[in-house]
Structures are given as structure tokens and as C-alpha cells.
Design a protein around this motif. Structure first.
Motif, PDB file in Angstrom:
ATOM      1  N   GLY A   1       1.080   4.070   4.761  1.00 25.76           N
ATOM      2  CA  GLY A   1       0.860   3.866   3.329  1.00 25.76           C
ATOM      3  C   GLY A   1      -0.438   4.504   2.871  1.00 25.76           C
ATOM      4  N   PHE A   2      -0.811   4.231   1.614  1.00 22.74           N
ATOM      5  CA  PHE A   2      -2.030   4.804   1.039  1.00 22.74           C
ATOM      6  C   PHE A   2      -3.245   4.000   1.483  1.00 22.74           C
ATOM      7  CE2 PHE A   2       1.217   6.107  -2.070  1.00 22.74           C
ATOM      8  CZ  PHE A   2       0.962   7.466  -2.118  1.00 22.74           C
TER       9      PHE A   2
ATOM     10  N   ASN B   1       0.825  -1.212   0.000  1.00 25.15           N
ATOM     11  CA  ASN B   1       0.000   0.000   0.000  1.00 25.15           C
ATOM     12  C   ASN B   1       0.861   1.266   0.000  1.00 25.15           C
ATOM     13  OD1 ASN B   1       0.926  -0.221   2.667  1.00 25.15           O
ATOM     14  ND2 ASN B   1      -0.886   0.795   3.489  1.00 25.15           N
TER      15      ASN B   1
ATOM     16  N   SER C   1       2.406   2.209  -2.696  1.00 21.65           N
ATOM     17  CA  SER C   1       2.306   2.718  -4.067  1.00 21.65           C
ATOM     18  C   SER C   1       0.894   2.450  -4.556  1.00 21.65           C
ATOM     19  CB  SER C   1       3.334   2.036  -4.984  1.00 21.65           C
ATOM     20  OG  SER C   1       3.108   0.642  -5.040  1.00 21.65           O
ATOM     21  N   LEU C   2       0.383   3.309  -5.411  1.00 25.17           N
ATOM     22  CA  LEU C   2      -0.971   3.168  -5.919  1.00 25.17           C
ATOM     23  C   LEU C   2      -1.029   2.044  -6.942  1.00 25.17           C
ATOM     24  CD1 LEU C   2      -1.940   6.936  -6.341  1.00 25.17           C
ATOM     25  CD2 LEU C   2      -2.612   5.362  -4.511  1.00 25.17           C
TER      26      LEU C   2
ATOM     27  N   SER D   1      -7.099  -1.886  -3.229  1.00 28.20           N
ATOM     28  CA  SER D   1      -6.609  -0.829  -4.109  1.00 28.20           C
ATOM     29  C   SER D   1      -7.751  -0.342  -4.995  1.00 28.20           C
ATOM     30  CB  SER D   1      -5.431  -1.333  -4.951  1.00 28.20           C
ATOM     31  OG  SER D   1      -5.728  -2.575  -5.558  1.00 28.20           O
ATOM     32  N   THR D   2      -7.466   0.562  -5.894  1.00 28.81           N
ATOM     33  CA  THR D   2      -8.499   1.242  -6.667  1.00 28.81           C
ATOM     34  C   THR D   2      -9.165   0.311  -7.675  1.00 28.81           C
ATOM     35  OG1 THR D   2      -7.260   3.296  -6.487  1.00 28.81           O
ATOM     36  CG2 THR D   2      -8.986   3.211  -8.151  1.00 28.81           C
TER      37      THR D   2
ATOM     38  N   TYR E   1      -7.818   1.566   8.772  1.00 31.64           N
ATOM     39  CA  TYR E   1      -7.081   2.825   8.841  1.00 31.64           C
ATOM     40  C   TYR E   1      -7.878   3.803   9.719  1.00 31.64           C
ATOM     41  CZ  TYR E   1      -4.507   1.080   4.765  1.00 31.64           C
ATOM     42  OH  TYR E   1      -3.738   0.332   3.915  1.00 31.64           O
TER      43      TYR E   1
END
Length: 473
Positions: free
Chosen positions: A144-145, A72, A74-75, A107-108, A176
Motif C-alpha cells: 500500500g501507500f 493504506n 488509497s490516499l 495519512s497525509t 515500511y
């Protein structure tokens, strides 16, 4: 084999059989054993099987596996394979038991994937939902993201739109703080807001039913937070939680007379000596007595993931706990002292003893376990054990075992008890080849020329006890 129209003919050499004459119910049962891709390959062999492919019962229980980000920091993207998109679009309204699992981090989603999952949440009539939304989040992952709000909302939609759900399993969730503190993105708040979920009968939170490794110190909802919504779920008969999420207030609440009687409580034990949040909860025996009095049919199942000292484990598993099953996972600790303690405290209630840990020198304790626990029906032991011990335990409960499992490479075919022929004062000795060996490790230097024959004889005896051809794994 020949396929013509709706006929499926097999030439056995003596006579041709037309399996196309089998009733629909038979073909549907056959297809239920097949993976989706194999089921589809079978369906395109003829028109009749293609029609059976659409039978509603084949689509009541579905698993959707997706791959998220490997990290997480990096995207990345999560895509639903095209074949799954088509399957969901065509059969989604038939789903009754759904499992959605994302490997890696959430993720996305691309627009098409987000659209089809949103549509699925609106059309399916789920009775059971299992969500494994990526890997469990730790303090390390917080930097992280986090997932985007629109991606979290996809999962929340399944809770918001549920109206006949009886079983909810949340195996993992992106905890989160930035997400957990937003009410509209908090899956547990969504449970509270949906009035139709007040009839929920089974709730599993961060429980694992396999022996795979899990994060040792994941971010989890606190016991006080669980108390904000668990009291409203009065029809629960099954609850599964991790040990840091449990305390006396929760058990007292579950003992309330205005609730349905609890039948199964599952506790996934995660322990850390260096983290106060992951200490074993101190629950008094009186609290357990009150819970058992309120729910006389209650059974407790316990899975131990990390290495827990025996005094700490005994703090949770006091004699008043109606322990039905205990599992020691691969990286946990299980020794003779622990086995003896479990035997003495739960000989009247224990039915399943499962140990995947690397354990040795517990043959005496295992035989004691089998002799004393009258209701024991499952014994899985992946540690070192003597073949003679396996035979003794198998025959001791002949005709009563549901499952016996041992690992072939861990079987000791020597009958001596811990090297009775070895001088206790010796540290080093010569073996038969004249080589110096450590006496404490003498068993690892031995070689049995009749090992295969001994294991075969053991397997034959156990097969007779079990009523089928049995062999170690």
C-alpha cells in the motif's frame, strides 16, 4: 443552581452553599477528573472557573487523538479538529506528558495540522512522550501507500527537539522498509542522534497496556538493530519489548556493570508456529541468572497475545525469571497445565495473574495458584469458574487482595466437580426433561433456578473480604 459573577450557589432545600468559595486547588482537582469538553463547559459558567481552566497543572498531561486512513491502499487525509488546534496553540507550551494517537493508517496531514504539530514539537517541554503512529504494519501493508516524508518528519521532530525526556513509549510506527532504511526518517536513529536522550529512563517499544487485539506478525526492529542504540541508553531502568525483539545479546548487554540497574522488563509475547521470525527466543537460564545478579530488584511482566504451546512458553519463562505479572490476552491459550507450571516456577515472585482468555475447567489449578503464591495480590479471570471456587480463593487471602475480577455470565453456580454424577462411559444421556444430550456438554444444558441468589451470596462474602461492595463484572 445559580451562577452570578464568581459565585456558584446551590440550594439544597435547607441552606445555600457558595461553592465559589472553594480554594483554587479544589476546583483544579475537580477539573482533572473531567473530559476536555466537560471541563470547558464548566469553565464558561463563571469568570472564576474560567480562570481555573487555565491552571498549568490541568495541561501537563494531554492526549491528542486523530483519525487516519481506514486503509493504506488509497490516499486519505488526517485532520486535527479545530478545537484541538486551538488547544495546542494556547496550551502547548505547558504539555509535559503527551500522547499522540492516530487511529487507522498514518495519512497525509493538511497544512494547518502539520504547522500546529511542528510548532508543538518546538515549544513543549516534554518529560513523557507516547506515540501511536497508526496501525502496526504487516507484510500485507507494504504494497500500500506509505506515509509521505513530511508526515513522518512531524513525529521525528518531537524526538529531535526533546531535551528533558525521561519516558518514551512507541506503541506503533510505520515500519515500511522504504522509510525504515532512511536514517533521517528512522525514529530509532533520531533517538541515537539526540545526545540529551542519553538520560532516558524508560523505553517502551511496541508494548500494549490494554487487552485489545494487536497484529500477530507486525514488522518489528530486529534484536540486532536494537543493539545499535540500546547500549547507549545506559540509564534505562524500564524496558518493554515484544518477544521477537529479544535475545541473549540484549539481556547480556543489560547486565553490563556500567549501566543503571534494570527494575522492570516487560515482554509482549507474539508467537507463530509458521514464521521463524516469531518463534519464542531461546534464552538460557544462565543469562537470566546473570541479569538478576546485576539487577537484584528486577521484575518481569509478561503479556501473552497469541496461542503459545506450553513447552514454547516455558522456554521463555524459565524458573530463573523474576516473573511478577503475567497476562493472557483474549485470543491466547491458558489451560490447567500452563497455570500449574506458572505456579510451581514462580510461587515466590508472582503478584498478578490476569487471564482474559476463554478458559474453563481450571478451578483446581486456580485454587492451587492462590494457595501457593504467597505474594499474589491481583487475580483477574474471565473464563468459566465456580462460585464456590471464587469464595475459597477470596477467603484464602482475606485482607490481602488488591483486585479480584470475574465475569458474571461465566460463573458456574453448581458445586459438583465436573459432573461427578455422570457415568464416565456414557456419551449420550437423557436430562430431566427427557431430552437427549451429550454427556461431555451436560453443564451447558443445566439450569439453576437459584443462580441469582447464589451469585449474590458469593458477592456478599467477597465484599466482606475486600472491604467494599464487590460484584462480578
Amino acid at each position: 443552581m445559580e451562577v452570578t459573577g464568581s459565585e456558584i450557589t446551590v440550594d439544597t432545600g435547607r441552606e445555600n452553599y457558595d461553592f465559589g468559595l472553594l480554594p483554587e486547588v479544589a476546583w483544579v482537582q475537580i477539573m482533572q477528573y473531567l473530559q476536555l469538553k466537560d471541563r470547558y463547559s464548566l469553565s464558561i459558567t463563571c469568570q472564576a472557573l474560567y480562570q481555573h481552566f487555565y491552571h498549568p497543572s490541568l495541561w501537563s498531561n494531554v492526549k491528542v487523538n486523530l483519525t487516519g486512513g481506514s486503509t493504506n491502499f488509497s490516499l486519505s487525509n488526517t485532520y486535527i479538529p479545530n478545537r484541538l488546534v486551538q488547544m495546542i496553540d494556547k496550551f502547548g507550551h505547558l504539555f509535559q506528558k503527551l500522547t499522540i494517537k492516530i487511529f487507522g493508517h498514518v495519512s497525509t496531514f493538511d497544512d494547518d495540522s502539520r504547522l500546529i504539530l511542528t510548532k508543538l514539537s518546538e515549544v513543549c517541554r516534554l518529560e513523557s512522550l507516547t506515540l501511536e503512529a497508526g496501525k502496526l504494519i504487516t507484510q500485507f501493508d507494504i504494497s500500500g501507500f506509505p506515509p509521505f516524508k513530511s508526515d513522518i518528519q512531524i513525529f521525528i521532530n518531537f524526538i529531535n527537539n526533546a531535551f528533558r525526556l525521561k519516558q518514551l513509549n512507541i506503541r506503533s510506527w510505520p515500519m515500511y522498509p522504504a522509510i525504515f532504511t532512511q536514517n533521517n526518517l528512522n525514529i530509532f536513529n533520531a533517538i541515537v542522534k539526540n545526545e540529551k536522550l542519553k538520560d532516558l529512563e524508560s523505553l517502551s517499544l511496541f508494548w500494549r497496556d490494554d487487552s485489545a487485539w494487536s497484529e500477530r506478525e507486525p514488522l518489528l526492529p530486529s534484536p540486532s538493530f536494537l543493539m545499535t542504540f540500546l547500549p547507549d541508553l545506559k540509564k534505562l531502568t524500564h524496558l518493554a519489548v515484544r518477544s521477537p525483539m529479544l535475545n541473549e545479546d540484549i539481556l547480556t548487554m543489560l547486565s553490563s556493570p556500567d549501566r543503571c540497574r534494570l527494575k522492570l522488563l516487560q515482554i509482549y509475547v507474539t508467537y507463530s508456529a509458521f514464521n521463524q521470525a516469531f518463534q519464542i527466543p531461546d534464552i538460557s537460564s544462565d543469562i537470566w541468572k546473570t541479569l538478576v545478579l546485576a539487577s537484584p530488584e528486577l521484575e518481569v511482566e509478561c503479556s501473552v497475545m497469541s496461542q503459545v504451546p506450553n513447552p514454547e512458553l516455558s522456554l521463555l519463562l524459565c524458573p530463573e525469571v523474576p516473573l511478577k505479572s503475567i497476562t493472557f490476552l483474549p485470543y491466547s491459550r491458558c489451560n490447567g497445565q500452563i497455570i500449574g507450571s506458572i505456579t510451581d516456577k514462580f510461587m515466590s515472585s508472582l503478584k498478578d495473574f490476569i487471564c482474559y482468555a476463554d478458559t474453563s475447567d481450571v478451578d483446581i489449578e486456580l485454587r492451587y495458584l492462590v494457595s501457593k503464591c504467597s505474594g499474589l495480590r491481583t487475580l483477574v479471570f474471565h473464563g468459566s469458574i465456580k462460585c464456590s471456587t471464587v469464595v475459597t480463593m477470596a477467603t484464602q487471602k482475606s485482607g490481602q487482595w488488591s483486585k479480584l475480577e470475574f465475569v458474571e455470565k461465566k460463573l458456574d453456580t453448581f458445586d459438583d466437580e465436573d459432573g461427578d454424577d455422570v457415568d464416565a462411559d456414557e456419551a449420550i444421556r437423557r436430562n430431566e426433561a427427557g431430552e437427549y444430550i451429550l454427556v461431555g456438554l451436560h453443564r451447558f444444558h443445566r439450569h439453576d433456578d437459584n443462580r441469582e441468589e447464589t451469585i449474590e451470596q458469593m458477592s456478599s462474602v467477597v465484599s466482606g473480604v475486600m472491604g467494599y461492595k464487590w460484584k462480578p463484572v
